[in-house]
Scaffold this active site. Sequence first.
Site, PDB file in Angstrom:
ATOM      1  N   LYS A 140       0.931  -1.064   0.127  1.00  0.00           N
ATOM      2  CA  LYS A 140      -0.117   0.121  -0.136  1.00  0.00           C
ATOM      3  C   LYS A 140       1.003   1.223  -0.093  1.00  0.00           C
ATOM      4  O   LYS A 140       0.788   2.092  -0.897  1.00  0.00           O
ATOM      5  CB  LYS A 140      -1.151   0.265   1.122  1.00  0.00           C
ATOM      6  CG  LYS A 140      -1.727  -0.694   1.187  1.00  0.00           C
ATOM      7  CD  LYS A 140      -2.954  -0.855   2.522  1.00  0.00           C
ATOM      8  CE  LYS A 140      -2.410  -0.680   3.567  1.00  0.00           C
ATOM      9  NZ  LYS A 140      -1.591  -2.613   4.033  1.00  0.00           N
ATOM     10  N   ARG A 143     -10.346   0.299   7.958  1.00  0.00           N
ATOM     11  CA  ARG A 143      -9.629  -1.053   8.228  1.00  0.00           C
ATOM     12  C   ARG A 143     -10.856  -1.271   8.718  1.00  0.00           C
ATOM     13  O   ARG A 143     -10.442  -3.067   9.026  1.00  0.00           O
ATOM     14  CB  ARG A 143      -8.415  -0.916   9.015  1.00  0.00           C
ATOM     15  CG  ARG A 143      -7.583  -0.817   7.659  1.00  0.00           C
ATOM     16  CD  ARG A 143      -6.238  -0.722   9.972  1.00  0.00           C
ATOM     17  NE  ARG A 143      -5.055  -1.396   9.207  1.00  0.00           N
ATOM     18  CZ  ARG A 143      -3.641  -0.741   8.658  1.00  0.00           C
ATOM     19  NH1 ARG A 143      -4.229   0.564   9.137  1.00  0.00           N
ATOM     20  NH2 ARG A 143      -2.557  -1.767   8.906  1.00  0.00           N
ATOM     21  N   ARG A 199      11.406  -5.809   6.197  1.00  0.00           N
ATOM     22  CA  ARG A 199      11.466  -4.284   5.745  1.00  0.00           C
ATOM     23  C   ARG A 199      12.200  -3.752   7.292  1.00  0.00           C
ATOM     24  O   ARG A 199      11.421  -3.406   7.639  1.00  0.00           O
ATOM     25  CB  ARG A 199       9.446  -3.844   6.138  1.00  0.00           C
ATOM     26  CG  ARG A 199       9.233  -2.375   6.184  1.00  0.00           C
ATOM     27  CD  ARG A 199       8.140  -2.317   6.097  1.00  0.00           C
ATOM     28  NE  ARG A 199       7.378  -2.911   6.824  1.00  0.00           N
ATOM     29  CZ  ARG A 199       5.525  -2.234   6.398  1.00  0.00           C
ATOM     30  NH1 ARG A 199       5.859  -2.110   5.764  1.00  0.00           N
ATOM     31  NH2 ARG A 199       5.464  -3.136   7.523  1.00  0.00           N
ATOM     32  N   ARG A 204      11.055  -1.349  11.916  1.00  0.00           N
ATOM     33  CA  ARG A 204       9.716  -0.759  12.219  1.00  0.00           C
ATOM     34  C   ARG A 204       9.488  -1.778  13.170  1.00  0.00           C
ATOM     35  O   ARG A 204       9.824  -2.490  13.725  1.00  0.00           O
ATOM     36  CB  ARG A 204       8.578  -0.865  11.354  1.00  0.00           C
ATOM     37  CG  ARG A 204       7.694   0.652  10.874  1.00  0.00           C
ATOM     38  CD  ARG A 204       6.835   0.105   9.600  1.00  0.00           C
ATOM     39  NE  ARG A 204       5.499  -0.604  10.393  1.00  0.00           N
ATOM     40  CZ  ARG A 204       4.163   0.147   9.807  1.00  0.00           C
ATOM     41  NH1 ARG A 204       4.832   0.439   8.366  1.00  0.00           N
ATOM     42  NH2 ARG A 204       3.322  -0.646  10.119  1.00  0.00           N
ATOM     43  N   ARG A 243      -0.831  -8.590  13.531  1.00  0.00           N
ATOM     44  CA  ARG A 243      -1.444  -7.810  12.418  1.00  0.00           C
ATOM     45  C   ARG A 243      -2.346  -8.497  10.454  1.00  0.00           C
ATOM     46  O   ARG A 243      -3.655  -8.533  10.198  1.00  0.00           O
ATOM     47  CB  ARG A 243      -0.714  -7.056  11.980  1.00  0.00           C
ATOM     48  CG  ARG A 243      -0.237  -6.291  12.807  1.00  0.00           C
ATOM     49  CD  ARG A 243       0.703  -6.082  12.580  1.00  0.00           C
ATOM     50  NE  ARG A 243       1.378  -5.026  11.413  1.00  0.00           N
ATOM     51  CZ  ARG A 243       1.881  -4.625  10.577  1.00  0.00           C
ATOM     52  NH1 ARG A 243       3.343  -5.588  11.277  1.00  0.00           N
ATOM     53  NH2 ARG A 243       2.670  -3.961   9.703  1.00  0.00           N
TER      54      ARG A 243
HETATM   55  P1  AMP Z   1       0.498   0.590   8.549  1.00  0.00           P
HETATM   56  O1  AMP Z   1       1.238   1.284   8.313  1.00  0.00           O
HETATM   57  O2  AMP Z   1      -1.196   0.861   7.563  1.00  0.00           O
HETATM   58  O3  AMP Z   1       0.596  -0.876   8.572  1.00  0.00           O
HETATM   59  O4  AMP Z   1      -0.197   1.080  10.674  1.00  0.00           O
HETATM   60  C1  AMP Z   1       0.078   0.176  11.202  1.00  0.00           C
HETATM   61  C2  AMP Z   1      -0.587   0.516  12.481  1.00  0.00           C
HETATM   62  O5  AMP Z   1      -1.374   1.239  12.727  1.00  0.00           O
HETATM   63  C3  AMP Z   1      -1.606  -0.616  12.707  1.00  0.00           C
HETATM   64  O6  AMP Z   1      -0.715  -1.727  12.902  1.00  0.00           O
HETATM   65  C4  AMP Z   1      -2.778  -0.212  13.548  1.00  0.00           C
HETATM   66  O7  AMP Z   1      -2.332  -0.208  14.434  1.00  0.00           O
HETATM   67  C5  AMP Z   1      -2.477   1.551  13.297  1.00  0.00           C
HETATM   68  N1  AMP Z   1      -3.542   1.480  12.485  1.00  0.00           N
HETATM   69  C6  AMP Z   1      -3.178   2.263  11.206  1.00  0.00           C
HETATM   70  N2  AMP Z   1      -4.457   2.183   9.766  1.00  0.00           N
HETATM   71  C7  AMP Z   1      -5.161   1.972  11.561  1.00  0.00           C
HETATM   72  C8  AMP Z   1      -6.668   2.097  11.319  1.00  0.00           C
HETATM   73  N3  AMP Z   1      -7.004   2.930   9.914  1.00  0.00           N
HETATM   74  N4  AMP Z   1      -7.656   1.827  11.929  1.00  0.00           N
HETATM   75  C9  AMP Z   1      -6.837   1.264  13.169  1.00  0.00           C
HETATM   76  N5  AMP Z   1      -5.932   1.307  13.229  1.00  0.00           N
HETATM   77  C10 AMP Z   1      -4.617   1.972  12.538  1.00  0.00           C
END
Ligand code: AMP
Length: 190
Positions: A14, A89, A128, A134, A145
């Site tokens: 993404k 999400r 990554r 991260r 996740r």
């Molecule tokens: P990402 O970078 O999109 O993989 O997001 C990393 C983490 O941020 C996720 O595992 C969630 O804990 C939190 N997060 C990001 N976007 C959302 C969302 N739309 N709703 C809830 N938690 C989020």
Amino acid sequence: MKNIIIFGAPGSGKGTYSDEIVAKYNMGHISTGDVLRGEIKNGTELGKIAKGYIDNGQLIPDELMIDILAKTYDSLPKGQGVIFDGFPRTIAQAEALKKMLSERGDDMGMMIELVVDEETLLARLLNRAIEQGRADDNEVTIKKRFEVYHNQTAPLADWFEKEGIRNTFTWNGTKEAMLADIYACIDKNN
Ligand code: AMP
């Protein structure tokens, strides 16, 4: 430019494809994960709350996320189109996004779904972890996740299908070929 929602499992690309699309079409970009990581880095109250969820691979509560999303959207220039990366999400977030955009005379535009097999996803996320460090890219949190994705996020694909805006792209081995297909879809829908 129409808005774009980029959708897929952790590690599906993404962020990578969003960066390419943003550069090509000069769109706005909201990555909710990046927003949250920025808050953590700056030591804000929101960052402190978010850290507990992120480190456990869980989703931040919908109400909080919807609020963050609307504020971030309102801070961007209008009329260029926005790519939503990592949001929505959950079904509640999707309903809230649709409502928030319609209140502002805008709509969701198109959804781009990235489908990648789990073995490839895991390999990418572990890689990554080495490259970017991260905190949530460790094997225990990654598994969590994936579980959260399957239970809470994947069902949203049908929701987008019903909205008539779902476009699915299955990993075909090269980023360039994926991008060519995605650009063709964006151009067709604009
Ligand atoms: P990402 O970078 O999109 O993989 O997001 C990393 C983490 O941020 C996720 O595992 C969630 O804990 C939190 N997060 C990001 N976007 C959302 C969302 N739309 N709703 C809830 N938690 C989020």
